[in-house]
Design a protein around this motif. Structure first.
Motif, short mmCIF file in Angstrom:
data_model
loop_
_atom_site.label_atom_id
_atom_site.label_comp_id
_atom_site.label_asym_id
_atom_site.label_seq_id
_atom_site.Cartn_x
_atom_site.Cartn_y
_atom_site.Cartn_z
N ALA A 1 -102.21 -31.01 53.55
CA ALA A 1 -102.42 -29.81 54.36
C ALA A 1 -103.49 -28.89 53.79
CB ALA A 1 -101.11 -29.05 54.52
N GLY B 1 -105.83 -32.66 48.73
CA GLY B 1 -105.34 -33.59 49.75
C GLY B 1 -106.13 -33.48 51.05
N ASP C 1 -97.29 -33.73 54.83
CA ASP C 1 -97.01 -32.53 54.02
C ASP C 1 -95.66 -31.98 54.42
OD1 ASP C 1 -97.39 -30.06 52.38
OD2 ASP C 1 -99.46 -30.77 52.31
N ASN D 1 -100.88 -37.69 46.53
CA ASN D 1 -101.60 -36.51 46.07
C ASN D 1 -100.69 -35.29 45.94
OD1 ASN D 1 -104.00 -34.48 45.98
ND2 ASN D 1 -102.82 -33.89 47.79
N ALA D 2 -99.57 -35.26 46.70
CA ALA D 2 -98.70 -34.07 46.67
C ALA D 2 -98.31 -33.76 45.24
CB ALA D 2 -97.45 -34.32 47.51
N ILE E 1 -96.81 -30.29 42.49
CA ILE E 1 -96.47 -28.88 42.28
C ILE E 1 -96.47 -28.58 40.79
CG2 ILE E 1 -95.08 -28.60 44.39
CD1 ILE E 1 -92.56 -28.84 42.58
N VAL F 1 -91.33 -34.26 42.41
CA VAL F 1 -92.47 -34.30 43.35
C VAL F 1 -93.60 -35.13 42.74
CG1 VAL F 1 -94.25 -32.95 44.52
CG2 VAL F 1 -91.92 -32.07 44.38
N ASN F 2 -93.91 -34.87 41.46
CA ASN F 2 -95.12 -35.47 40.87
C ASN F 2 -94.93 -36.92 40.42
OD1 ASN F 2 -97.10 -33.13 40.73
ND2 ASN F 2 -95.35 -32.23 39.71
N ALA G 1 -102.84 -38.32 38.76
CA ALA G 1 -102.37 -37.88 37.44
C ALA G 1 -103.04 -36.53 37.17
CB ALA G 1 -102.73 -38.93 36.40
N LYS H 1 -97.15 -36.20 35.02
CA LYS H 1 -98.48 -36.79 35.24
C LYS H 1 -98.75 -37.93 34.26
CE LYS H 1 -99.85 -34.22 38.71
NZ LYS H 1 -99.90 -34.82 40.05
N PRO I 1 -107.51 -35.54 37.70
CA PRO I 1 -108.45 -34.41 37.82
C PRO I 1 -108.33 -33.48 36.62
CG PRO I 1 -107.11 -34.67 39.83
CD PRO I 1 -106.48 -35.52 38.76
N GLY I 2 -109.45 -32.82 36.33
CA GLY I 2 -109.46 -31.75 35.34
C GLY I 2 -109.33 -30.43 36.08
N PHE I 3 -110.21 -29.49 35.80
CA PHE I 3 -110.16 -28.19 36.49
C PHE I 3 -110.88 -28.31 37.83
CE2 PHE I 3 -111.42 -24.07 37.82
CZ PHE I 3 -110.43 -23.21 37.37
N MET J 1 -104.35 -23.90 43.68
CA MET J 1 -103.54 -24.07 42.47
C MET J 1 -104.22 -23.41 41.27
SD MET J 1 -102.21 -27.71 40.88
CE MET J 1 -100.77 -28.20 41.76
N THR J 2 -105.53 -23.63 41.12
CA THR J 2 -106.24 -23.08 39.96
C THR J 2 -106.67 -21.63 40.20
OG1 THR J 2 -108.18 -24.26 40.79
CG2 THR J 2 -107.05 -25.23 38.92
P1 NAI Z 1 -102.21 -27.61 46.19
O1 NAI Z 1 -101.03 -26.87 45.67
O2 NAI Z 1 -103.36 -26.84 46.73
O3 NAI Z 1 -101.75 -28.67 47.29
C1 NAI Z 1 -100.65 -29.52 47.10
C2 NAI Z 1 -100.12 -29.95 48.44
O4 NAI Z 1 -98.96 -30.78 48.19
C3 NAI Z 1 -99.67 -28.77 49.28
O5 NAI Z 1 -100.18 -28.88 50.60
C4 NAI Z 1 -98.16 -28.88 49.27
O6 NAI Z 1 -97.52 -28.37 50.43
C5 NAI Z 1 -97.98 -30.40 49.13
N1 NAI Z 1 -96.63 -30.71 48.64
C6 NAI Z 1 -95.98 -30.14 47.61
N2 NAI Z 1 -94.74 -30.64 47.50
C7 NAI Z 1 -94.62 -31.56 48.48
C8 NAI Z 1 -93.56 -32.42 48.90
N3 NAI Z 1 -92.38 -32.40 48.28
N4 NAI Z 1 -93.77 -33.23 49.95
C9 NAI Z 1 -94.95 -33.24 50.59
N5 NAI Z 1 -95.98 -32.45 50.25
C10 NAI Z 1 -95.82 -31.62 49.21
O7 NAI Z 1 -102.66 -28.56 44.98
P2 NAI Z 1 -104.06 -29.21 44.66
O8 NAI Z 1 -104.76 -28.35 43.66
O9 NAI Z 1 -104.77 -29.58 45.90
O10 NAI Z 1 -103.61 -30.51 43.86
C11 NAI Z 1 -103.43 -31.77 44.48
C12 NAI Z 1 -102.99 -32.78 43.43
O11 NAI Z 1 -103.93 -32.80 42.36
C13 NAI Z 1 -101.63 -32.45 42.80
O12 NAI Z 1 -100.94 -33.64 42.53
C14 NAI Z 1 -102.02 -31.77 41.51
O13 NAI Z 1 -101.01 -31.86 40.55
C15 NAI Z 1 -103.26 -32.56 41.13
N6 NAI Z 1 -104.16 -31.88 40.21
C16 NAI Z 1 -104.81 -30.73 40.58
C17 NAI Z 1 -105.66 -30.11 39.69
C18 NAI Z 1 -106.43 -28.89 40.05
O14 NAI Z 1 -107.20 -28.42 39.20
N7 NAI Z 1 -106.30 -28.33 41.22
C19 NAI Z 1 -105.86 -30.65 38.34
C20 NAI Z 1 -105.14 -31.85 38.07
C21 NAI Z 1 -104.32 -32.44 38.99
#
Ligand code: NAI
Length: 438
Positions: free
Chosen positions: A212, A216, A234, A281-282, A284, A304-305, A332, A350, A377-379, A384-385
């Motif tokens: 969403a 992702g 989502d 990709n989901a 938290i 979740v992860n 991861a 992760k 991914p890194g930053f 989230m960041t």
């Molecule tokens: P985000 O928080 O912006 O998006 C995550 C999405 O996952 C949201 O739309 C959320 O509603 C959905 N979600 C959460 N729990 C769920 C569930 N139980 N069932 C279905 N959907 C669910 O996060 P972002 O930043 O886009 O991260 C995506 C992935 O990348 C995650 O796995 C995160 O851990 C990983 N990641 C992100 C980094 C970053 O710097 N943003 C760094 C390293 C990893």
């Protein structure tokens, strides 16, 4: 989120200040766009060691950045590919220096250095030492290059096996991938070239969890660009955003909490014709130091992860929804490779994802014909960041060799490449060579 520092460093006072104070000077990365689908400039093909990799020149002509013939003149190479697969002794390492030293300074901005190596031999410790030396060499060179350029080591057993990795690395799609080793040893003569090279995922169905927003959403867009029909999943709370994303990519929304007991069954029911690409990709975060972390911050993060990733992968493999020739791409994190204070739960989950990938990949390929890989991914600039406190956020952005945060599309491009299944069992860091972590 806008990187104001990067914008400032492109101004005259910014240039003056950063030069004077020795501050990082990030270069805007050249990313893929329909107008600029390839790197701009010639590709230089060099060889170190006595035995070149058979067929490499022909393979390079199929990468989208064909090798340059004749002298470069004043043109700066967009990429240098060094074939070091034949470096089998420590003495032969001198060639690595001799070939790259004269050209490295002339590499174009946002250029690429790809070193091809051979897998270190368990039976020949001289070859193993020389080949492992390339890993340290590439990681160090990646830290030196600057100006948005990257360096990667690809370990391969044949030129055709390296082709998928070369196509990705020698394109603007790998802008935020640097300073690591990729094992590219798969080669199946029977896999045909995609009929539509511009849409390599045409006629494929891909499921993206957490689609969403953020990374992702970008994955859904890039997989759709590459021709896939995307099923975007989502949680119910994200329904409106999910429908918007699904509409934009011409896909199908699937509102579901991935941790539900019957998540696998509901995904299988929504995909009666099967699935080719499963993208976990989901994710938290619920950050606290372990001493302050109650169980209600631990368990959901693990579930979740990691837990849901294991359960749905097992289910969709077992029930046959995931089709032969398909792939699984999990998410991861560099936090799982390096560890991060306040994230014992998240880093454990992760790191668990990387354990899952490394163990399952050989069996999934042998038994189901399915490749299993992960991105770490890194930053990355997402919501989230954006929630991270300012000073930590600024440090997170700069503490990598490219001195900037990545964009969601950088992760999405890596996922789209891994979705093609040209490599197996890889955990690909998309972190600009984060200084935290491997
Ligand atoms: P985000 O928080 O912006 O998006 C995550 C999405 O996952 C949201 O739309 C959320 O509603 C959905 N979600 C959460 N729990 C769920 C569930 N139980 N069932 C279905 N959907 C669910 O996060 P972002 O930043 O886009 O991260 C995506 C992935 O990348 C995650 O796995 C995160 O851990 C990983 N990641 C992100 C980094 C970053 O710097 N943003 C760094 C390293 C990893």
């Amino acid at each position: 989120m806008a990187d104001r520092y990067l914008t400032f460093t492109r101004t005259a006072p910014g240039r003056f200040l950063t030069r004077g104070l020795g501050l990082p000077r990030p270069v805007p990365l050249r990313r893929w766009s329909p107008e600029h689908p390839a790197l701009e400039g010639p590709l230089l093909h060099l060889t170190a060691g006595d035995v070149p990799l058979p067929g490499l020149h022909e393979v390079l002509t199929r990468t989208g950045l064909p090798p340059h013939a004749g002298p470069l003149g004043t043109r700066r190479p967009a990429a240098v590919v060094l074939d070091a697969t034949g470096v089998a002794t420590v003495t032969a390492l001198v060639d690595v220096h001799a070939t790259l030293h004269p050209v490295v300074r002339s590499l174009a901005d946002c250029g690429r250095v790809v070193v091809l190596g051979a897998p270190p031999s368990p039976a020949d410790h001289h070859q193993a030492a020389a080949q492992q030396a390339l890993d340290g060499f590439v990681r160090s060179l990646a830290k030196e290059l600057g100006r948005g350029s990257t360096a990667t080591l690809v370990r391969t057993t044949s030129a055709p096996a390296a082709l998928p990795a070369l196509r990705f690395l020698l394109s603007p799609k790998s802008a935020y991938v640097s300073g690591q080793t990729i094992e590219a040893t798969l080669h199946d003569e029977s896999v045909p070239e995609p009929p539509e090279p511009e849409r390599p995922l045409a006629c494929r169905t891909a499921l993206v969890t957490g689609a969403a927003r953020g990374i992702g959403e970008a994955i859904a867009q890039v997989l759709a660009r590459d021709g896939a029909h995307v099923v975007a999943l989502d949680v119910p709370a994200a329904h409106t955003d999910l429908v918007r994303v699904a509409e934009r990519v011409g896909g199908t929304p699937l509102t579901l909490d991935i941790t539900a007991d019957d998540a696998g069954e509901r995904i299988a029911a929504a995909l009666p014709d099967g699935l080719d690409v499963l993208v976990h990709n989901a994710g938290i975060t619920r950050d606290r130091r372990l001493a302050n972390m109650a169980a209600d911050r631990w368990s959901p993060v693990i579930d979740v992860n990691l837990g849901s990733v294991l359960r749905t992968t097992d289910f969709l493999l077992k029930c046959g929804t995931l089709r032969r020739g398909g792939s699984v791409v999990a998410t991861a994190s560099v936090a799982g490779l390096a560890g991060n204070a306040g994230q014992t739960n998240y880093a454990a989950a992760k790191a668990g994802v990387t354990g899952l990938v490394r163990s399952l990949a050989p069996r999934a390929l042998a038994e189901h014909g399915i490749a299993v890989n992960a991105v770490a991914p890194g930053f990355i600039e997402t919501r989230m960041t954006a929630a991270v406190p300012l000073l930590i956020r600024e440090a997170g952005r700069r503490l990598n060799s490219l001195a900037q945060g990545g964009q969601p599309v950088d992760v999405a491009e890596a996922v789209a490449w891994l979705a093609l299944g040209g490599v197996n069992g890889q955990v690909l860091r998309v972190c600009g060579q984060s200084l935290l972590g491997a």
